[in-house]
Design a protein around this motif. Structure first.
Motif: not given
Length: 185
Positions: A80-99
Motif C-alpha cells: 500500500l505504501t508503494k502504491l501510494r508513492k506511485g511505485f507500480f506505474g500507471i498503465q491506464a486511466e479513467l475519468d468519471l467526472h460529470g457522470l
C-alpha cells in the motif's frame, strides 16, 4: 553548394568496403500476401460477475478532502505504501467526472474488466472531489470507495498524490490473472 572533391584513395577504400553493387530496377516494395494469424476474440463477460457477492457495504461517508485507503486481507502494508508513492506505474486511466452513478458504474466495471484482461497491474481512476454534488457530499467518491472494496480483482487502492488528483482520484492495484502471472514471477 560546392562539389566535394574526393581523393582517389578514399574512393577505392569505399568501393572495397561496400563490395559489388547492382542497380535497383524498381523502387516499389512487394508485400507478401499471407494469411493473417487468427487470434481468439475475448469472450463477452457479464460485468456483474466482477462483484465478490458480499452484501452492500455500510461505510461511513467520506468528505471532499478525505483520502481513501484500502487493502484486502493478506496484502502487506508495504504494498500500500508503494502504491501510494506511485511505485507500480500507471498503465491506464479513467475519468468519471460529470457522470451519474449508473453511467459511472458501467464505465467503472468495463474499465476494470478491460484492464484486468489486458494484464494491467495499476490503474488511475479520477472521480472528483464532489464539490458540486447536490447533497454537499461527494456521491461518486463514496460510490467508488464501495465499488472498489467489492470488486474481486482489486487488491488495494489509495488516494493519488496531489499532482495526480489528490483526494479526487485513486490508484488501484489489480490482481494478476493467470494468463499474465509468469510475466511477474
Amino acid at each position: 553548394m560546392t562539389k566535394k572533391i574526393i581523393h582517389p584513395n578514399d574512393s577505392d577504400l569505399f568501393r572495397q568496403a561496400i563490395g559489388d553493387v547492382r542497380a535497383v530496377k524498381s523502387d516499389k516494395v512487394e508485400l507478401k500476401q499471407g494469411k493473417v494469424k487468427p487470434y481468439p476474440k475475448p469472450k463477452a463477460s457479464d460485468l456483474n460477475e466482477s462483484w465478490l457477492g458480499m452484501p452492500e457495504l455500510d461505510l461511513d461517508a467520506v468528505s471532499h478532502e478525505e483520502t481513501l485507503s484500502f487493502a484486502v486481507s493478506g496484502v502487506q502494508n508495504t504494498v500500500l505504501t508503494k502504491l501510494r508513492k506511485g511505485f507500480f506505474g500507471i498503465q491506464a486511466e479513467l475519468d468519471l467526472h460529470g457522470l451519474h452513478i449508473e453511467g459511472a458504474k458501467q464505465e467503472f466495471l468495463q474499465f476494470l474488466n478491460n484492464s484486468v484482461f489486458s494484464g494491467f497491474r495499476c490503474v488511475h481512476i479520477i472521480h472528483g472531489k464532489g464539490y458540486r454534488s447536490s447533497e454537499n457530499q461527494p456521491i461518486l467518491k463514496n460510490q467508488i470507495n464501495r465499488w472498489l472494496r467489492q470488486h474481486k480483482d482489486v487488491l488495494a487502492f489509495c488516494s493519488a498524490p496531489p499532482k495526480q488528483g489528490g483526494a479526487g482520484a485513486v490508484y488501484v492495484l489489480l490482481r494478476i490473472t493467470k494468463k499474465y502471472q509468469e510475466k511477474f514471477e
